[in-house]
Design a protein around this motif. Structure first.
Motif, PDB file in Angstrom:
ATOM      1  N   SER A 285       0.819  -1.215   0.000  1.00 16.99           N
ATOM      2  CA  SER A 285       0.000   0.000   0.000  1.00 16.99           C
ATOM      3  C   SER A 285       0.852   1.263   0.000  1.00 16.99           C
ATOM      4  O   SER A 285       0.567   2.218  -0.721  1.00 16.99           O
ATOM      5  N   ALA A 286       1.927   1.279   0.798  1.00 19.69           N
ATOM      6  CA  ALA A 286       2.730   2.496   0.953  1.00 19.69           C
ATOM      7  C   ALA A 286       3.735   2.693  -0.173  1.00 19.69           C
ATOM      8  O   ALA A 286       4.010   3.827  -0.580  1.00 19.69           O
ATOM      9  N   PHE A 287       4.301   1.583  -0.710  1.00 11.51           N
ATOM     10  CA  PHE A 287       5.377   1.689  -1.699  1.00 11.51           C
ATOM     11  C   PHE A 287       5.001   1.153  -3.073  1.00 11.51           C
ATOM     12  O   PHE A 287       5.782   1.267  -4.016  1.00 11.51           O
ATOM     13  N   GLY A 288       3.830   0.536  -3.180  1.00  7.72           N
ATOM     14  CA  GLY A 288       3.406  -0.012  -4.460  1.00  7.72           C
ATOM     15  C   GLY A 288       4.089  -1.315  -4.812  1.00  7.72           C
ATOM     16  O   GLY A 288       3.961  -1.796  -5.948  1.00  7.72           O
ATOM     17  N   THR A 289       4.824  -1.901  -3.863  1.00  5.55           N
ATOM     18  CA  THR A 289       5.522  -3.158  -4.105  1.00  5.55           C
ATOM     19  C   THR A 289       5.899  -3.783  -2.779  1.00  5.55           C
ATOM     20  O   THR A 289       6.012  -3.090  -1.759  1.00  5.55           O
ATOM     21  N   GLN A 290       6.083  -5.104  -2.786  1.00  4.32           N
ATOM     22  CA  GLN A 290       6.610  -5.806  -1.623  1.00  4.32           C
ATOM     23  C   GLN A 290       8.103  -6.100  -1.790  1.00  4.32           C
ATOM     24  O   GLN A 290       8.757  -6.554  -0.852  1.00  4.32           O
ATOM     25  N   ALA A 291       8.605  -5.832  -2.981  1.00  4.87           N
ATOM     26  CA  ALA A 291      10.015  -6.089  -3.288  1.00  4.87           C
ATOM     27  C   ALA A 291      10.719  -4.765  -3.519  1.00  4.87           C
ATOM     28  O   ALA A 291      10.680  -4.190  -4.610  1.00  4.87           O
ATOM     29  N   GLY A 292      11.368  -4.269  -2.479  1.00  2.00           N
ATOM     30  CA  GLY A 292      12.092  -3.018  -2.606  1.00  2.00           C
ATOM     31  C   GLY A 292      13.498  -3.246  -3.129  1.00  2.00           C
ATOM     32  O   GLY A 292      13.917  -4.367  -3.415  1.00  2.00           O
ATOM     33  N   GLU A 293      14.235  -2.168  -3.228  1.00  2.00           N
ATOM     34  CA  GLU A 293      15.611  -2.246  -3.722  1.00  2.00           C
ATOM     35  C   GLU A 293      16.501  -3.043  -2.779  1.00  2.00           C
ATOM     36  O   GLU A 293      17.454  -3.702  -3.201  1.00  2.00           O
ATOM     37  N   HIS A 294      16.178  -3.019  -1.486  1.00  2.00           N
ATOM     38  CA  HIS A 294      17.043  -3.649  -0.485  1.00  2.00           C
ATOM     39  C   HIS A 294      16.476  -4.947   0.076  1.00  2.00           C
ATOM     40  O   HIS A 294      17.233  -5.803   0.530  1.00  2.00           O
ATOM     41  N   VAL A 295      15.155  -5.108   0.056  1.00  2.00           N
ATOM     42  CA  VAL A 295      14.517  -6.287   0.668  1.00  2.00           C
ATOM     43  C   VAL A 295      13.329  -6.715  -0.171  1.00  2.00           C
ATOM     44  O   VAL A 295      12.546  -5.876  -0.634  1.00  2.00           O
ATOM     45  N   ASP A 296      13.188  -8.025  -0.360  1.00  2.00           N
ATOM     46  CA  ASP A 296      12.023  -8.583  -1.049  1.00  2.00           C
ATOM     47  C   ASP A 296      11.156  -9.296  -0.013  1.00  2.00           C
ATOM     48  O   ASP A 296      11.502 -10.377   0.470  1.00  2.00           O
ATOM     49  N   LEU A 297      10.037  -8.671   0.337  1.00  2.00           N
ATOM     50  CA  LEU A 297       9.142  -9.236   1.338  1.00  2.00           C
ATOM     51  C   LEU A 297       8.002 -10.054   0.723  1.00  2.00           C
ATOM     52  O   LEU A 297       7.108 -10.496   1.440  1.00  2.00           O
ATOM     53  N   SER A 298       8.047 -10.250  -0.581  1.00  2.00           N
ATOM     54  CA  SER A 298       6.964 -10.999  -1.218  1.00  2.00           C
ATOM     55  C   SER A 298       6.980 -12.471  -0.822  1.00  2.00           C
ATOM     56  O   SER A 298       5.971 -13.171  -0.952  1.00  2.00           O
TER      57      SER A 298
ATOM     58  N   VAL B 184      14.657  -1.013   7.378  1.00  2.00           N
ATOM     59  CA  VAL B 184      15.235  -2.183   6.721  1.00  2.00           C
ATOM     60  C   VAL B 184      14.786  -2.259   5.264  1.00  2.00           C
ATOM     61  O   VAL B 184      15.597  -2.525   4.365  1.00  2.00           O
ATOM     62  N   PHE B 185      13.513  -1.998   5.021  1.00  4.43           N
ATOM     63  CA  PHE B 185      12.969  -2.097   3.666  1.00  4.43           C
ATOM     64  C   PHE B 185      13.592  -1.060   2.738  1.00  4.43           C
ATOM     65  O   PHE B 185      13.847  -1.333   1.554  1.00  4.43           O
ATOM     66  N   THR B 186      13.842   0.134   3.244  1.00  2.00           N
ATOM     67  CA  THR B 186      14.357   1.219   2.401  1.00  2.00           C
ATOM     68  C   THR B 186      15.879   1.333   2.425  1.00  2.00           C
ATOM     69  O   THR B 186      16.454   2.149   1.686  1.00  2.00           O
ATOM     70  N   GLY B 187      16.536   0.551   3.284  1.00  6.92           N
ATOM     71  CA  GLY B 187      17.987   0.653   3.370  1.00  6.92           C
ATOM     72  C   GLY B 187      18.469   1.902   4.073  1.00  6.92           C
ATOM     73  O   GLY B 187      19.603   2.344   3.866  1.00  6.92           O
ATOM     74  N   ARG B 188      17.634   2.468   4.944  1.00  6.30           N
ATOM     75  CA  ARG B 188      17.987   3.676   5.688  1.00  6.30           C
ATOM     76  C   ARG B 188      18.202   3.336   7.159  1.00  6.30           C
ATOM     77  O   ARG B 188      18.079   2.185   7.567  1.00  6.30           O
ATOM     78  N   THR B 189      18.495   4.336   7.976  1.00  6.87           N
ATOM     79  CA  THR B 189      18.572   4.124   9.414  1.00  6.87           C
ATOM     80  C   THR B 189      17.198   4.369  10.027  1.00  6.87           C
ATOM     81  O   THR B 189      16.337   5.015   9.412  1.00  6.87           O
ATOM     82  N   ILE B 190      17.021   3.900  11.246  1.00  7.12           N
ATOM     83  CA  ILE B 190      15.749   4.105  11.918  1.00  7.12           C
ATOM     84  C   ILE B 190      15.479   5.597  12.131  1.00  7.12           C
ATOM     85  O   ILE B 190      14.342   6.056  12.075  1.00  7.12           O
ATOM     86  N   HIS B 191      16.540   6.385  12.307  1.00  7.20           N
ATOM     87  CA  HIS B 191      16.377   7.825  12.538  1.00  7.20           C
ATOM     88  C   HIS B 191      15.923   8.545  11.264  1.00  7.20           C
ATOM     89  O   HIS B 191      15.237   9.563  11.329  1.00  7.20           O
TER      90      HIS B 191
END
Length: 335
Positions: free
Chosen positions: A145-158, A320-327
């Protein structure tokens, strides 16, 4: 990727105004949170809120922030998790969730923050596999819903693998067969020593350290660990037939993002764990051993039932999904 400077920490609204990429990321975070709510409501959960200030410490073997009412002088602990409050509501409601801030006395790093947003759920009369299915479906649906995909550049949650703890241990240590339960702790202590990590703590401390460093950090593909050894049961029930704790943990790119399980039923079940954890807190942090949580015990004994709970770190799973830090994913970081 935009890097936050010390000035940005004090002028976060201005920072977002001038950096479209970060503004878009903040908007996706809000969409993700809304999608989490929508998904849970579609599964019959009702949202509630629980106190941030608690008169009694929570039962986990952790240290909590404390504060004092400037008017009346009463002392309070700042909540570490909403689970125990939601667990008490299970005597009257079928499924509830809380989505709000928690405060934890942890050293901030890329995946840890002192204050962050956490989802906590509780549901009665579910099987463990149903609870796992809801947790996985929630993350997948909200990401879609938020990103239009379950498979991001860093993580595939599909696709999320479900794996028993013993099998994960065997795979990560390169063992030909799964370890018998009696060999887990000796193996864990030896592994920690070889890797120059503390190995002289309690059985629980050793098992926790082994799980984090030997198992979690090595799981790169999204994985739900199940069937934990009894020493890692936390407050989950142990299956009398298998001797395994009915607990599960979602690991994504080596980071624990969610944890849950089939919880203990009654005060008699909880009391040994609560007493042990109170003594461990006293040993680790020098805190006084608190009185029994009488209100909690009275509530859950009103109508003992099987309860599935799980918690999800909102900012952490997005990081984790976006490859960023929690901050990077928090609104008003470092305030």
């Amino acid at each position: 990727m935009t890097v936050l400077t010390s000035a940005d920490r004090q002028q976060y609204g201005r920072f977002l105004h001038h950096h479209k990429q970060e503004r878009d990321l903040a908007a996706r975070r809000l969409s993700f949170i809304q999608a989490v709510r929508d998904y849970l409501r579609s599964k019959g959960y009702q949202e509630t809120s629980v106190p941030v200030l608690t008169r009694e410490p929570e039962s986990a073997p952790i240290t909590q922030f404390e504060t004092q009412d400037p008017v009346g002088g009463e002392g309070y602990f700042l909540r570490h998790s909403a689970e125990e409050f939601l667990r008490r509501l299970m005597v009257v409601f079928d499924r509830v969730f809380d989505l709000g801030p928690v405060m934890r006395a942890e050293t901030p790093d890329a995946m840890h923050a002192t204050e962050f947003v956490m989802l906590q759920t509780a549901a009665r009369d579910l099987h463990l596999d149903q609870g796992i299915g809801i947790a996985i479906g929630l993350v997948q649906s909200a990401m879609q819903s938020a990103f239009g995909t379950q498979a991001g550049e860093h993580v595939d949650l599909s696709h999320v693998t479900i794996q028993p703890f013993d099998r994960a241990v065997a795979e990560q240590l390169g063992l030909p067969t799964e370890l018998p339960d009696v060999e887990l702790l000796p193996t864990a202590r030896k592994w920690l020593v070889v890797h120059q990590l503390p190995a002289d703590g309690t059985d629980w401390e050793v098992a926790e350290a082994f799980m984090k460093h030997a198992i979690e950090l090595r799981l790169t593909a999204p994985t739900v660990l199940t069937d934990f050894p009894a020493v890692l049961k936390h407050n989950s029930q142990v299956n009398p037939e298998t001797g395994k704790a009915q607990r599960f943990s979602l690991i994504v790119s080596g980071i624990e993002c969610a944890d849950g399980g089939l919880k203990l039923r009654s005060a008699a079940d909880y009391r040994p764990m609560v007493d042990t954890n109170a003594k461990l807190r006293s040993k680790l942090f020098g805190t006084a051993v608190a009185d029994d949580p009488a209100d909690f015990y009275a509530d859950i004994d009103t109508a003992p039932c099987d309860v599935i709970t799980f918690g999800l770190g909102i900012d952490r799973v997005l990081a984790v999904f976006t490859g960023r830090t929690i901050h990077d994913l928090q609104l008003f970081p470092f305030h």
